[in-house]
Design a protein around this motif. Structure first.
Motif, PDB file in Angstrom:
ATOM      1  N   GLY A   1       0.735  -1.248   0.000  1.00  0.00           N
ATOM      2  CA  GLY A   1       0.000   0.000   0.000  1.00  0.00           C
ATOM      3  C   GLY A   1       0.763   1.296   0.000  1.00  0.00           C
TER       4      GLY A   1
ATOM      5  N   ASP B   1      -4.222  -0.250   4.520  1.00  0.00           N
ATOM      6  CA  ASP B   1      -3.487  -0.021   3.274  1.00  0.00           C
ATOM      7  C   ASP B   1      -3.765   1.420   2.833  1.00  0.00           C
ATOM      8  N   LEU B   2      -2.717   2.245   2.718  1.00  0.00           N
ATOM      9  CA  LEU B   2      -2.911   3.664   2.399  1.00  0.00           C
ATOM     10  C   LEU B   2      -3.416   3.881   0.979  1.00  0.00           C
ATOM     11  N   VAL B   3      -3.291   2.896   0.092  1.00  0.00           N
ATOM     12  CA  VAL B   3      -3.793   3.046  -1.279  1.00  0.00           C
ATOM     13  C   VAL B   3      -5.277   2.718  -1.347  1.00  0.00           C
TER      14      VAL B   3
ATOM     15  N   ALA C   1      -3.424   7.896  -5.577  1.00  0.00           N
ATOM     16  CA  ALA C   1      -3.410   7.302  -4.233  1.00  0.00           C
ATOM     17  C   ALA C   1      -2.031   6.753  -3.893  1.00  0.00           C
ATOM     18  N   MET C   2      -1.344   6.125  -4.864  1.00  0.00           N
ATOM     19  CA  MET C   2       0.008   5.605  -4.604  1.00  0.00           C
ATOM     20  C   MET C   2       0.981   6.759  -4.343  1.00  0.00           C
TER      21      MET C   2
ATOM     22  N   GLN D   1       3.014  10.457   2.164  1.00  0.00           N
ATOM     23  CA  GLN D   1       2.606  10.366   3.564  1.00  0.00           C
ATOM     24  C   GLN D   1       3.658   9.659   4.413  1.00  0.00           C
TER      25      GLN D   1
ATOM     26  N   ALA E   1       0.357   8.186  -0.946  1.00  0.00           N
ATOM     27  CA  ALA E   1       0.826   7.274   0.100  1.00  0.00           C
ATOM     28  C   ALA E   1       2.338   7.385   0.266  1.00  0.00           C
TER      29      ALA E   1
ATOM     30  N   VAL F   1       6.674   0.473  -4.220  1.00  0.00           N
ATOM     31  CA  VAL F   1       5.239   0.666  -4.000  1.00  0.00           C
ATOM     32  C   VAL F   1       4.454   0.310  -5.259  1.00  0.00           C
TER      33      VAL F   1
ATOM     34  N   GLU G   1       2.065  -2.955  -5.403  1.00  0.00           N
ATOM     35  CA  GLU G   1       0.626  -2.741  -5.588  1.00  0.00           C
ATOM     36  C   GLU G   1       0.134  -3.460  -6.838  1.00  0.00           C
TER      37      GLU G   1
END
Length: 614
Positions: free
Chosen positions: A70, A119-121, A288-289, A295, A292, A204, A208
């Motif tokens: 994620g 999962d941050l994604v 989103a990736m 972040q 993340a 990542v 993913e």
């Protein structure tokens, strides 16, 4: 958080004890730490290429790494020894971790298992457990837990005993044939190479991509009515890879249907990924990736984004193999044209270049082929897997026919006298045009949370412009349906959690009809938030009068949310010096310990300590 409680416990028979309580972080620890499940249990492993089990000396190993596809924050990380016995547990906050494992060298190899968290994604819990192995004792180690480490670890276990040799064989298979775009020049080993600001976008994006293949394979198999989860798919693929290929012919847990769906899903996901259009759970995940990455690494360079991951030679070869496999179930020109494009693409090309050249409609064709492959015959499954593993050569175009010889010219006949013209016939009435059937397409999101709104409207057309009517079969009661445009919508409650297979939407123009492939919806109930407290203490050695203590029959652990009324009691054996209390609801909990001697007398309790479950 460590709280020391040293005042003596006042026995009726004058006993002294000092208590030490270690309070763990939040998280749902309801599962017994030593029981992970039959298909996901920590297997016995050996420690190193020489088979050495290490010394009996305690080694302080600092282990760092990153978790997730994620990436994943808030995960639970558990450590097991070489016999698969539970050792330690950590509740993590971020995606990166830094822990110390103190144990004897002869407990190695150790396996690290991660689950739970977010999962941050996807914004959801992880779709499958992630695992990595510490083969040999050390004072400093790097171990990343991601889809690659999990596939390598479980593949090694299907090849034979997990050791340096089987791990190396599994790693070579994954990195040369199933790299999913991870550049070995940037990150030689996805398990042991530290994740940095300069390589995070590579790991990542490729992690993913592999994770999405597992999700789409799971969803396509679920649509057939077979109940599976992400761990089932990973276990089947790892067993299959024991012969070096995902072909349905590997270990005892390999499955030809899962292999074929995974090979076709790989084609769909790789074409999206190498053009930087990867969809995760039906939504474009590029932003989103990238968010993340920012972040978990706030200081990352602006260039460390997924759009700057170049296409590798290995992923081009993997994509071409999987595209020919998809061509078996969907012999569409857009797939053959994509193969031709990739065969003429140089390694190092950028995603935006490929995105501009991909044939129109290829993404939808490949996504539909993934769903269709789950219903294929055994012969078709075998053909898909043979094509994906390179056993069959790619299909060749039919040869052009030889031109026919020119015929001899016919002699020109003498002109016939023109007959008298016939009267013009009456005109024939115009024939009634044949009806063209309607068409319907669309792919709904198949996984949703309870209490979250869901909606899907298919795309339908009729070449004749006829009025269209829609119908649905197999829809659950919490869904609404619009017969005018085929829309399904609704909000499931927690009581509606479960799987709803074989939902079919049909469109009709009054004479002919068309139908979407059957799909399933899986409603997931939100996980309750609970926490745990891990307690340990030192056994007493004497009475308060200084006389020797001959026996301890056990300990009573008192706890509750009211410090004046610790209404819950757990009794443990006298041989224990630690205990974990699970399933603690949100709020502040208070704890005290009292010892029980051999005659059954109980001493006074320790001072209260508290733990807040947030």
């Amino acid at each position: 958080m460590v709280v020391c409680n040293t005042p003596g416990l006042r026995w009726r028979s004058s006993l002294l004890v000092a208590a030490l309580l270690v309070l763990g972080g939040c998280g749902d620890d309801s599962e017994d730490a030593a029981a992970i499940g039959a298909t996901n249990a920590a297997p016995p492993v050996t420690g190193g290429s020489t088979g050495s089990t290490g010394s009996g000396d305690e080694i302080d190993n600092r282990v760092t790494g990153s978790i997730g596809d994620g990436p994943i924050v808030g995960a639970r990380l558990r450590v097991f020894n070489k016999s698969g016995e539970f050792m330690q547990q950590y509740s993590l906050s971020g995606a990166d971790y830094d822990i110390r494992i103190k144990t004897k060298g002869n407990n190695y190899a150790l396996s690290l298992w991660a689950d739970q968290g977010t999962d941050l994604v996807t914004g959801l819990a992880p779709d499958f457990d992630m695992v990595a192995i510490l083969q040999n004792p050390s004072t400093r180690s790097v171990r990343n837990l991601n889809p690659f480490s999990t596939l390598i670890f479980k593949t090694a276990g299907n090849i034979g005993t997990i050791n340096d040799t089987t791990i190396a064989t599994a790693r070579n298979t994954v990195m040369t044939r199933y790299s999913f775009g991870l550049d070995s020049q940037v990150m030689a080993d996805p398990v042991n190479t530290a994740v940095t600001d300069d390589n995070i976008h590579h790991i990542v994006k490729s992690s993913e991509t592999l994770g999405e293949v597992i999700r789409r394979t799971r969803d396509a198999i679920l649509a057939t009515g077979t109940v599976v989860d992400g761990n089932d798919i990973v276990n089947a693929l790892a067993s299959d890879l024991s012969d070096g290929w995902i072909d349905g012919l590997g270990g005892p847990f390999s499955d030809a249907r899962i292999a074929a769906v995974a090979n076709v899903a790989t084609a769909a996901v790789l074409v999206e990924s190498i053009s930087n259009q990867l969809r995760v759970n039906g939504v474009n995940a590029t932003n989103a990736m990238d968010m993340a990455i920012l972040q978990v690494r706030p200081g990352v360079p602006a260039s460390s984004v997924t759009g700057n991951v170049p296409v590798t030679a290995a992923v081009l070869e993997q994509a071409i193999r999987s595209l020919w496999a998809a061509h078996v179930i969907a012999p569409d020109n857009s797939i053959a044209d994509t193969v031709s494009l990739l065969e003429n693409t140089a390694a190092g090309s950028m995603p935006e270049q490929l995105a501009a050249l991909l044939p129109a409609g290829v993404h939808n064709t490949l996504r539909q082929a993934t769903t269709t492959s789950a219903y294929a015959t055994d012969f078709t499954l075998e053909t898909i897997n043979a094509q994906a593993s390179g056993t069959l050569p790619p299909p060749q175009p039919a040869p052009e026919p030889e031109p026919l010889p020119e015929p001899e010219p016919e002699p020109i006949p003498e002109p016939e006298p023109q007959p008298e013209p016939e009267p013009e016939p009456e005109p024939e009435p115009e024939p009634v045009p044949a009806n063209n059937p309607p068409t319907i397409s669309g792919t709904p999101d198949t996984t949703l949370l309870a209490d979250a709104a869901w909606s899907f409207t298919p795309a339908a057309q009729d070449a004749d412009g006829d009025n269209l009517n829609f119908s649905v079969q197999g829809a659950p009661n919490w869904l609404n349906f619009n017969a005018a445009n085929g829309q399904l919508w609704g909000t499931p409650g927690i009581a509606d959690a479960g799987s709803y297979p074989n939902i079919r939407i049909t469109v009709s123009d009054g004479e002919a009809s068309a139908q979407l492939p059957a799909f399933s919806l899986t409603v997931t109930a939100p996980q309750p938030v609970t926490g745990s407290a891990s307690l340990s203490w030192q056994a007493p050695a004497m009475h308060t009068d200084g006389s020797a203590l001959t026996a301890i029959n056990g300990y009573r652990i008192y706890y509750g949310r009211d410090p004046a009324n610790l209404e819950q009691v757990i009794t443990v054996g006298g041989g224990l010096t630690g205990y974990v209390i699970d399933n603690l609801e949100l709020g502040t909990w208070y704890f005290a310990i009292a010892a029980v001697d051999g005659t059954g007398d109980e001493g006074s309790r320790t001072d209260l300590i508290s733990k807040s479950i947030n």
